[in-house]
Motif scaffolding. Structure first.
Motif, PDB file in Angstrom:
ATOM      1  N   UNK A 195       5.010  30.554  14.587  1.00 17.83           N
ATOM      2  CA  UNK A 195       5.208  29.133  14.889  1.00 17.83           C
ATOM      3  C   UNK A 195       4.067  28.707  15.820  1.00 17.83           C
ATOM      4  N   UNK A 196       3.338  27.682  15.428  1.00 11.85           N
ATOM      5  CA  UNK A 196       2.092  27.324  16.125  1.00 11.85           C
ATOM      6  C   UNK A 196       2.309  26.155  17.090  1.00 11.85           C
ATOM      7  N   UNK A 197       2.035  26.420  18.377  1.00 12.71           N
ATOM      8  CA  UNK A 197       2.321  25.445  19.439  1.00 12.71           C
ATOM      9  C   UNK A 197       1.041  24.854  20.037  1.00 12.71           C
ATOM     10  N   UNK A 198       1.190  23.611  20.490  1.00  9.99           N
ATOM     11  CA  UNK A 198       0.230  22.973  21.401  1.00  9.99           C
ATOM     12  C   UNK A 198       0.914  22.960  22.770  1.00  9.99           C
ATOM     13  N   UNK A 199       0.183  23.377  23.807  1.00  5.58           N
ATOM     14  CA  UNK A 199       0.810  23.600  25.119  1.00  5.58           C
ATOM     15  C   UNK A 199       0.072  22.782  26.175  1.00  5.58           C
ATOM     16  N   UNK A 200       0.822  22.144  27.086  1.00  2.77           N
ATOM     17  CA  UNK A 200       0.172  21.276  28.092  1.00  2.77           C
ATOM     18  C   UNK A 200       1.033  21.189  29.349  1.00  2.77           C
ATOM     19  N   UNK A 201       0.392  20.830  30.482  1.00  2.00           N
ATOM     20  CA  UNK A 201       1.125  20.732  31.749  1.00  2.00           C
ATOM     21  C   UNK A 201       1.158  19.304  32.295  1.00  2.00           C
ATOM     22  N   UNK A 202       2.029  19.096  33.283  1.00  2.00           N
ATOM     23  CA  UNK A 202       2.178  17.803  33.979  1.00  2.00           C
ATOM     24  C   UNK A 202       2.564  16.650  33.057  1.00  2.00           C
ATOM     25  N   UNK A 203       3.224  16.958  31.979  1.00  7.76           N
ATOM     26  CA  UNK A 203       3.612  15.908  31.042  1.00  7.76           C
ATOM     27  C   UNK A 203       4.789  15.097  31.590  1.00  7.76           C
ATOM     28  N   UNK A 204       5.676  15.764  32.312  1.00  5.63           N
ATOM     29  CA  UNK A 204       6.833  15.075  32.895  1.00  5.63           C
ATOM     30  C   UNK A 204       6.434  14.316  34.153  1.00  5.63           C
ATOM     31  N   UNK A 205       5.543  14.917  34.956  1.00  4.76           N
ATOM     32  CA  UNK A 205       5.230  14.364  36.276  1.00  4.76           C
ATOM     33  C   UNK A 205       4.172  13.274  36.260  1.00  4.76           C
ATOM     34  N   UNK A 206       3.329  13.253  35.234  1.00  4.55           N
ATOM     35  CA  UNK A 206       2.257  12.243  35.144  1.00  4.55           C
ATOM     36  C   UNK A 206       2.463  11.478  33.830  1.00  4.55           C
ATOM     37  N   UNK A 207       3.183  10.343  33.888  1.00  7.34           N
ATOM     38  CA  UNK A 207       3.535   9.647  32.637  1.00  7.34           C
ATOM     39  C   UNK A 207       2.341   9.334  31.731  1.00  7.34           C
ATOM     40  N   UNK A 208       1.187   9.003  32.322  1.00  6.92           N
ATOM     41  CA  UNK A 208       0.026   8.687  31.462  1.00  6.92           C
ATOM     42  C   UNK A 208      -0.414   9.919  30.692  1.00  6.92           C
ATOM     43  N   UNK A 209      -0.248  11.090  31.286  1.00  5.37           N
ATOM     44  CA  UNK A 209      -0.629  12.315  30.594  1.00  5.37           C
ATOM     45  C   UNK A 209       0.387  12.642  29.495  1.00  5.37           C
ATOM     46  N   UNK A 210       1.657  12.415  29.809  1.00  2.00           N
ATOM     47  CA  UNK A 210       2.690  12.614  28.785  1.00  2.00           C
ATOM     48  C   UNK A 210       2.431  11.717  27.583  1.00  2.00           C
ATOM     49  N   UNK A 211       2.107  10.447  27.857  1.00  2.34           N
ATOM     50  CA  UNK A 211       1.879   9.484  26.762  1.00  2.34           C
ATOM     51  C   UNK A 211       0.660   9.896  25.931  1.00  2.34           C
ATOM     52  N   UNK A 212      -0.387  10.379  26.603  1.00  2.37           N
ATOM     53  CA  UNK A 212      -1.596  10.814  25.888  1.00  2.37           C
ATOM     54  C   UNK A 212      -1.275  12.015  24.984  1.00  2.37           C
ATOM     55  N   UNK A 213      -0.426  12.903  25.485  1.00  5.14           N
ATOM     56  CA  UNK A 213      -0.021  14.081  24.699  1.00  5.14           C
ATOM     57  C   UNK A 213       0.726  13.631  23.439  1.00  5.14           C
ATOM     58  N   UNK A 214       1.650  12.681  23.613  1.00  4.87           N
ATOM     59  CA  UNK A 214       2.422  12.206  22.456  1.00  4.87           C
ATOM     60  C   UNK A 214       1.498  11.583  21.411  1.00  4.87           C
ATOM     61  N   UNK A 215       0.502  10.829  21.886  1.00  2.00           N
ATOM     62  CA  UNK A 215      -0.441  10.215  20.936  1.00  2.00           C
ATOM     63  C   UNK A 215      -1.253  11.284  20.207  1.00  2.00           C
ATOM     64  N   UNK A 216      -1.651  12.313  20.932  1.00  2.00           N
ATOM     65  CA  UNK A 216      -2.411  13.398  20.299  1.00  2.00           C
ATOM     66  C   UNK A 216      -1.561  14.099  19.234  1.00  2.00           C
TER      67      UNK A 216
END
Ligand code: 9MR
Length: 354
Positions: A195-216
């Protein structure tokens, strides 16, 4: 945007449903049930080869853990330390053997990361770079085919402030989305089952980063990228506003993909020397953050609860305890130095059993 509709065609849930063991009831130990028996999906931790000769770590891991993530010995920093022609897989082989011998799943971490591989790839012309990039993924993911059940194919592609994607040696050759897509395509070829994952941090704590992740994620899926799971590292901090963790997780869940809480810890430290809040109060804030995360994980559809991993077991195992700012008092993990449950372990157990 309708992420769920986008995902209906991908039908990945059955893919992981078969590789999970059902929860086994067992006797609480020290007042805490084995976390692996009450966590939907798997309960994971990170591991270094050094842990495998530590009897206290072994006891704690065998009691609570059903999945392992190599903490650093499966990264280019170790595997490529002798260059591109002599891959060092010895330590991860030992971890893989330990996982198999103990009935634990192995989560591969990580194939392509902006922070690694610069030296080994420096000075290669384009054709050699391509051969090395594809060859690395083919060799490493191929070697662990059938031994890892999942991979963090790409780690941490988003800028810290969420304003865009990182510029790095990989993006300079293939483009910012391009290197991610190439890595997933090569990983899919090397290991068709993982199962192939994309992994990232601070998605919960930095909303702009979370939103960028969702767009990606949305862009990658629309482009046909074989991305099958979403890793949210969850290196949380005590002052993340109430509700923000749950709000992000709801957004993340809309893709319908398996979610891995992949590196949970919550440092009690804050940046300000003027912050005089005491340890007990900080622990209560930590409990609130962890409870919110675990409760929202519990509300995910069963097929999306891939695994819940803490980045170490005992406070003394934590990367936070190894840095210059450490005062020896931080308690970022579920167990204390003696392997006794911290408030975090109890918060997890409560949420997983509710
Ligand atoms: O905890 C890991 C530490 O031991 C390593 O030195 C470091 C560099 O490889 O990586 C740490 O783990 C990181 C993880 O791989 C990715 N997300 C952030 C983690 C903490 O820095």
């Amino acid at each position: 945007m309708n992420r769920r509709a986008l995902l209906t065609s991908l039908a990945v849930a059955p893919l992981i449903a078969g590789c999970r063991r059902s929860a086994v009831a067992s006797t609480p130990r020290g007042g805490l049930p084995p976390l692996r028996t009450i966590t939907p999906g798997a309960f994971g931790t990170c591991v270094q080869v050094a842990n495998l000769t530590d009897p206290a770590w072994l006891d704690l891991a065998r009691t609570h853990v059903s999945q392992l993530t190599p903490e650093w010995e499966m990264k280019m920093e170790y595997i490529l330390a002798d260059g591109l022609d002599r891959l060092r897989l010895d330590r991860t082989d030992r971890i893989a053997r330990f996982a198999a011998d103990n009935g634990m799943a192995l989560h591969g971490h990580t194939l392509i990361w902006y922070s690694q591989g610069q030296e080994a790839f420096a000075g290669l012309d384009n054709a050699a770079f391509d051969r090395a990039f594809d060859g690395y993924i083919a060799t490493v993911a191929g070697h662990y085919r059938g031994k890892v059940q999942s991979w963090d194919v790409v780690n941490e592609p988003i800028l810290d402030d969420g304003s865009g994607l990182r510029d790095c040696h990989w993006s300079r050759r293939y483009g910012q989305d391009g290197y991610i897509r190439r890595a997933f395509d090569e990983a899919r070829i090397a290991d068709p089952e993982a199962v192939l994952f994309l992994n990232e941090y601070n998605l919960e704590g930095v909303p702009a980063k979370g939103a960028q992740f969702l767009r990606l994620v949305e862009r990658l899926l629309k482009a046909g990228c074989p991305l099958q799971g979403l890793g949210t590292q969850s290196h949380l901090w005590i002052d993340i506003p109430d509700g923000q963790i749950a709000a992000f997780m709801h957004e993340l869940a809309q893709f319908g993909l398996p979610i891995h809480v992949s590196e949970l810890d919550v440092s009690l430290r804050t940046d300000s020397a003027l912050d005089l809040r005491g340890q007990q109060y900080r622990l209560s804030l930590q409990t609130a953050r962890v409870t919110e995360l675990a409760e929202v994980y519990m509300r995910l559809p069963a097929a999306q609860r891939f695994a819940f991993t803490t980045w170490g077991l005992r406070d003394t195992d934590s990367w936070y305890r190894r840095d210059d700012k450490d005062d020896g008092k931080d308690r970022p993990l579920p167990f204390d130095a003696a392997g006794q449950p911290n408030p975090m372990a109890r918060a997890l157990a409560t949420a997983f059993q509710t």
